[in-house]
Scaffold this active site. Structure first.
Site, PDB file in Angstrom:
ATOM      1  N   MET A   1       1.432  -1.293   0.293  1.00 20.49           N
ATOM      2  CA  MET A   1       0.466   0.171  -0.333  1.00 20.49           C
ATOM      3  C   MET A   1       0.792   1.285  -0.127  1.00 20.49           C
ATOM      4  O   MET A   1       1.556   1.529   0.974  1.00 20.49           O
ATOM      5  CB  MET A   1      -0.932   0.388   1.224  1.00 20.49           C
ATOM      6  CG  MET A   1      -2.101  -1.051   1.175  1.00 20.49           C
ATOM      7  SD  MET A   1      -2.609  -1.065   2.678  1.00 20.49           S
ATOM      8  CE  MET A   1      -1.489  -2.005   3.957  1.00 20.49           C
TER       9      MET A   1
ATOM     10  N   GLN B   1       7.244  -4.987  -4.392  1.00 25.23           N
ATOM     11  CA  GLN B   1       5.716  -4.685  -5.238  1.00 25.23           C
ATOM     12  C   GLN B   1       6.979  -3.344  -6.659  1.00 25.23           C
ATOM     13  O   GLN B   1       6.704  -2.122  -6.059  1.00 25.23           O
ATOM     14  CB  GLN B   1       4.734  -4.618  -4.437  1.00 25.23           C
ATOM     15  CG  GLN B   1       3.624  -4.305  -6.246  1.00 25.23           C
ATOM     16  CD  GLN B   1       2.507  -3.764  -5.724  1.00 25.23           C
ATOM     17  OE1 GLN B   1       2.568  -2.807  -5.719  1.00 25.23           O
ATOM     18  NE2 GLN B   1       1.951  -5.353  -5.568  1.00 25.23           N
TER      19      GLN B   1
ATOM     20  N   CYS C   1      -2.901  -1.262  -9.603  1.00 24.60           N
ATOM     21  CA  CYS C   1      -2.857   0.168  -8.666  1.00 24.60           C
ATOM     22  C   CYS C   1      -3.970   1.133 -10.133  1.00 24.60           C
ATOM     23  O   CYS C   1      -4.020   1.264 -10.971  1.00 24.60           O
ATOM     24  CB  CYS C   1      -1.573   1.472  -8.817  1.00 24.60           C
ATOM     25  SG  CYS C   1      -2.162   2.959  -8.651  1.00 24.60           S
TER      26      CYS C   1
ATOM     27  N   LYS D   1       0.215  -8.273  -9.013  1.00 21.60           N
ATOM     28  CA  LYS D   1      -1.440  -8.409  -7.976  1.00 21.60           C
ATOM     29  C   LYS D   1      -2.098  -7.621  -9.279  1.00 21.60           C
ATOM     30  O   LYS D   1      -1.228  -6.622 -10.083  1.00 21.60           O
ATOM     31  CB  LYS D   1      -1.032  -7.194  -7.490  1.00 21.60           C
ATOM     32  CG  LYS D   1      -2.546  -6.195  -6.414  1.00 21.60           C
ATOM     33  CD  LYS D   1      -2.585  -5.204  -5.587  1.00 21.60           C
ATOM     34  CE  LYS D   1      -3.408  -4.959  -5.026  1.00 21.60           C
ATOM     35  NZ  LYS D   1      -3.433  -4.193  -4.028  1.00 21.60           N
TER      36      LYS D   1
END
Length: 195
Positions: free
Chosen positions: A19, A72, A102, A141
């Protein structure tokens, strides 16, 4: 209950998600000390990593007590993503995670993050280059797709598996939804069933 990602065994299947602005080193260490099995860095722009910008280097700092720690990466150039992945493995990353999720405008307009859901060929090239570049597990992701008319996560998940990606995390919304509405668990199941 433990799980394995490639050859990394994770004893506690509780993960700290990547995050931006939240999963920095102090927060990761705190979460790890409370039993999380795997922590992820904040999203790091691959180009900034290669330019060795101080913030990007600090974001990917890894310490022994964080092992295993995943970094990430976001970007839109397969070669740059591969080089940034190598650099992070050299710095101690146990896992490299590729961001196709994102939805933030400044990331999407650079054709990174969830924008890659619109260019399947480029997304596949990025996965192939990153997996080939490193000797640690690579994960991805992603979102369900760009919008409800383009729910291509099952297709990209299958391609990820073919590329050698070891784990897929699915945000159960489209880019168009951003963070609003409810996660679509039936669509997430379709991704699971595809691999």
């Amino acid at each position: 209950m433990s799980i394995s990602i490639g050859d990394i065994k994770i004893e506690d299947p509780v993960f700290l998600a990547p995050m931006s602005g939240i999963s920095d080193l102090p927060f990761r260490r705190l979460i790890k000390s409370h039993g999380a099995g795997l922590v992820f860095s904040e999203m790091i722009a691959s180009q900034a990593m290669l330019q060795e910008k101080t913030g990007s280097l600090r974001t990917s700092e890894s310490y022994r007590e964080e092992f295993p720690m995943a970094v990430q990466l976001a970007g839109c150039d397969p070669e740059i993503m591969a080089e940034a992945a190598k650099m992070n493995v050299d710095r101690g990353a146990a896992i490299i995670d590729i961001n196709f999720g994102c939805p933030v405008k400044k990331i999407v307009k650079k054709f990174a993050g969830s924008a890659l859901m619109k260019d399947e060929n480029l997304a596949i090239q990025i996965m192939q280059a990153t997996v080939k570049a490193v000797n640690v597990p690579v994960t991805v992701k992603m979102r369900l797709g760009w919008d409800h008319d383009h729910l291509n996560a099952p297709f990209l998940a299958k391609k990820a598996e073919e590329c050698g990606v070891q784990m897929i995390t699915v945000h159960g919304r489209t880019r168009e939804q951003m963070y609003k509405g409810n996660a679509d668990w039936k669509a997430v199941r379709a991704v699971k069933n595809a691999v």
